[in-house]
Write a protein that holds these residues in place. Structure first.
Motif, short mmCIF file in Angstrom:
data_model
loop_
_atom_site.label_atom_id
_atom_site.label_comp_id
_atom_site.label_asym_id
_atom_site.label_seq_id
_atom_site.Cartn_x
_atom_site.Cartn_y
_atom_site.Cartn_z
N VAL A 1 50.12 47.80 0.45
CA VAL A 1 48.95 46.64 0.04
C VAL A 1 47.95 46.51 0.97
N VAL A 2 47.30 46.11 1.72
CA VAL A 2 46.30 45.39 2.43
C VAL A 2 45.47 44.59 1.85
N GLU A 3 45.29 43.67 3.29
CA GLU A 3 43.82 42.54 2.64
C GLU A 3 42.54 42.68 2.84
N SER A 4 41.62 42.73 2.48
CA SER A 4 40.06 43.28 3.41
C SER A 4 39.57 41.87 3.22
N VAL A 5 38.42 41.55 4.10
CA VAL A 5 37.63 40.22 4.09
C VAL A 5 36.32 40.69 4.36
N GLN A 6 35.39 40.77 3.30
CA GLN A 6 33.84 40.99 3.58
C GLN A 6 33.11 39.99 3.88
N ARG A 7 31.78 39.89 4.66
CA ARG A 7 31.02 39.62 4.83
C ARG A 7 29.70 40.01 4.71
N ASP A 8 28.99 39.53 3.46
CA ASP A 8 27.64 40.39 3.03
C ASP A 8 27.73 40.93 2.40
N GLY A 9 28.90 41.48 1.58
CA GLY A 9 29.18 42.70 1.27
C GLY A 9 29.84 43.71 2.06
N ILE A 10 29.70 43.54 3.23
CA ILE A 10 30.00 44.92 4.35
C ILE A 10 31.93 44.60 4.40
N CYS A 11 32.54 45.38 4.66
CA CYS A 11 33.93 45.01 4.93
C CYS A 11 33.99 44.53 6.42
N TRP A 12 34.87 43.67 6.44
CA TRP A 12 35.00 43.27 8.02
C TRP A 12 36.08 43.62 8.64
N GLU A 13 37.34 42.67 7.93
CA GLU A 13 38.62 42.58 8.87
C GLU A 13 39.52 43.69 7.45
N VAL A 14 40.38 44.09 8.34
CA VAL A 14 42.00 44.45 6.84
C VAL A 14 43.17 44.11 7.65
N THR A 15 44.01 43.73 6.83
CA THR A 15 45.08 43.68 7.63
C THR A 15 46.03 44.04 6.41
N ALA A 16 46.98 44.60 7.64
CA ALA A 16 48.31 45.74 6.65
C ALA A 16 49.42 44.98 7.22
N PRO A 17 50.84 44.81 6.51
CA PRO A 17 49.74 44.65 5.08
C PRO A 17 49.71 42.91 4.62
N ALA A 18 49.00 42.54 3.58
CA ALA A 18 48.24 41.85 2.91
C ALA A 18 49.70 40.90 3.37
N PRO A 19 49.11 39.61 4.58
CA PRO A 19 50.02 38.52 4.72
C PRO A 19 49.89 37.65 2.62
N ASP A 20 51.74 37.79 2.84
CA ASP A 20 52.27 36.31 2.50
C ASP A 20 51.83 37.50 0.68
N LEU A 21 51.97 38.40 0.41
CA LEU A 21 51.31 39.01 -0.82
C LEU A 21 53.19 38.84 -1.83
N ASP A 22 52.52 38.25 -3.31
CA ASP A 22 54.07 38.57 -3.39
C ASP A 22 54.79 39.40 -3.93
N GLU A 23 56.22 39.94 -3.26
CA GLU A 23 56.15 41.26 -4.16
C GLU A 23 56.34 41.69 -5.16
N SER A 24 56.04 41.19 -5.97
CA SER A 24 55.40 41.71 -7.40
C SER A 24 53.94 42.20 -7.76
N LEU A 25 53.68 40.90 -6.95
CA LEU A 25 51.79 41.42 -6.72
C LEU A 25 51.47 43.26 -6.28
N ALA A 26 52.06 43.04 -5.28
CA ALA A 26 52.70 44.37 -4.42
C ALA A 26 52.48 45.30 -5.20
N ARG A 27 53.49 45.70 -5.80
CA ARG A 27 53.69 46.47 -7.20
C ARG A 27 53.21 46.71 -7.51
N GLU A 28 53.02 45.86 -8.34
CA GLU A 28 51.46 45.92 -9.55
C GLU A 28 50.68 46.59 -8.87
N ALA A 29 49.77 46.17 -7.89
CA ALA A 29 49.05 46.74 -7.03
C ALA A 29 49.25 48.42 -6.79
N GLN A 30 49.68 48.15 -6.22
CA GLN A 30 50.30 50.28 -6.08
C GLN A 30 50.73 50.74 -7.06
#
Ligand SMILES: Nc1ncnc2c1ncn2[C@@H]1O[C@H](COP(=O)(O)OP(=O)(O)OP(=O)(O)O)[C@@H](O)[C@H]1O
Ligand SMILES: [Mg+2]
Length: 385
Positions: free
Chosen positions: A191-220
């Protein structure tokens, strides 16, 4: 980028291009120029192909039903794809299968929106065209009843409907990408983190930093569940909001937040571009494998951190027209950097390429990716610190 993966696999592809100069037509030998809204053209392109797939979701659903009935396997099929084409249909389906999302309502006029706003704690609310939007075009944050006019005017022009959503107070945006084959095999990317600016995808970090493990699993699990329930074939990208509010019914202290579905895409997605350089199998290759019902490749990350930053056309700077001129500096500064340019005319705000950096230290990887993208934009200064 799909052609690049097809070359590697030795799989011939045929392209339906909107014009002779579009990016894909520059690299696919067998390109037919024509209108994807014309069924005859679609038939001509599909004829003799093992499968039909897409790099956008705008081919009319009824044409895909016709192609399917005539024996051309569309992957994803029209019954699945409609959920990426129509946000109203998607929301109704998510409700039915019990996948969490923002509160929402299909609305017909400004008074209807005001009525909806009362049920979600008042304005501002988000309005979206049900069909045809992209890169934030077709999404409006409205502060009051009068502000709704712009959305309804746009909808009258295009014939699309309008969906009202509560404005989600999210911590950040996430994306969960899975590949699914007709046989039902699924590969889930980190699961990745994405940052949008003005509605456009700007930057993506893989994996999403500091994402709770259970939330990551839930997202998958949400992404896998949607892929199975909708019988998606190929890549499914589930755009998500991470919120701080706890899951209803969770014991105090058990949940650190929750994820809500924003929207679905059924094609290789911008939030998956990192995987081309950062995962064992990139999303374009896995899309092709899935579409051809081949066993899927590992979606595992090759390194601890991968950061992708889009190159948007900048309004100024010496590189704004000639991206190639950016290569000497960025390659000399960072021999590990990967650059992908799309062969598009550079226009302000348009996605014309992306850069990917990867490594062990997130802050350093980010700095490298941001610096390179800023250099290509001709816009160095604020992003490179
Ligand atoms: N309900 C909401 N609450 C808060 N912000 C929202 C909401 N819906 C959308 N947004 C913001 O607007 C952005 C664009 O919305 P959305 O993804 O629905 O539109 P789109 O134009 O179809 O996007 P894409 O470019 O991904 O196709 C989201 O990434 C998010 O930043
Ligand atoms: Mg989106």
């Amino acid at each position: 980028m799909m052609a690049q993966a097809a070359v590697g696999l030795g799989v011939p592809i045929r392209l339906l291009a909107e014009g002779p100069d579009v990016s894909a037509a520059q690299v696919v030998r067998e390109a037919v120029v024509g209108d994807y809204r014309d069924l005859e053209t679609l038939r001509r392109v599909a004829d003799g192909c093992a499968a039909v797939t897409f790099d956008h979701e705008h081919v009319p659903t009824e044409h895909l039903h016709a192609l399917t009935e005539e024996g051309h396997p569309c992957r994803p099929g029209p019954a699945a794809l409609v959920h990426a084409q129509d946000k109203g249909v998607m929301r109704a389906r998510m409700d039915r299968i019990g996948v969490p999302g923002p509160r929402h309502r299909l609305v017909t006029d400004a008074a209807d929106v005001a009525d909806f706003a009362k049920t979600v704690g008042g304005f501002p609310v988000v309005l979206k065209t049900t069909r045809g939007g992209y890169d934030g075009k077709g999404v409006w944050l409205v502060d009051d009843e009068a502000g709704c006019a712009v959305a309804f005017d746009a909808a009258t022009e295009t014939g699309a409907g309008i969906l009202a959503e509560e404005k989600v107070d999210f911590r950040r945006e996430l994306s969960a990408i899975v590949a699914r084959s007709p046989s039902g095999q699924v590969a889930a990317y980190p699961v990745v983190e994405s940052v949008q600016r003005d509605g456009i995808c700007w930057e993506v970090t893989a994996p999403a930093p500091d994402l709770d493990e259970s939330l990551a699993r839930e997202a998958q699990l949400i992404a896998m569940r949607i892929a199975a329930d909708l019988d998606v074939t190929g890549i499914l990208a589930v755009e998500l909001f991470e919120t701080a509010e706890p899951t209803p019914g969770a014991a105090l202290g058990e949940s650190t937040g929750r994820v809500l579905v924003n929207e679905l895409a059924m094609r290789p997605h911008n939030t998956g571009h990192w995987s081309m350089d950062g995962a064992v199998t990139g999303q374009f290759e896995n899309h092709l494998r899935a579409v051809l019902d081949l066993p899927l490749g590992s979606p595992r990350a090759r390194v601890p951190w991968t950061v992708m930053v889009n190159i948007l056309g900048g309004p100024h700077g010496r590189l704004s027209e000639d991206l190639y001129a950016g290569y000497p500096h960025v390659f000399a500064r960072d021999p590990s950097l990967k650059v992908h340019l799309y062969g598009k005319d550079v226009k302000p705000g348009r996605k014309v390429g992306h850069v990917t950096a990867y490594g062990d230290d997130l802050a350093e990887v980010r700095e490298r990716a941001r610096h390179a993208a800023a250099w290509f934009r001709g816009d160095l200064g604020d992003e490179s610190e």
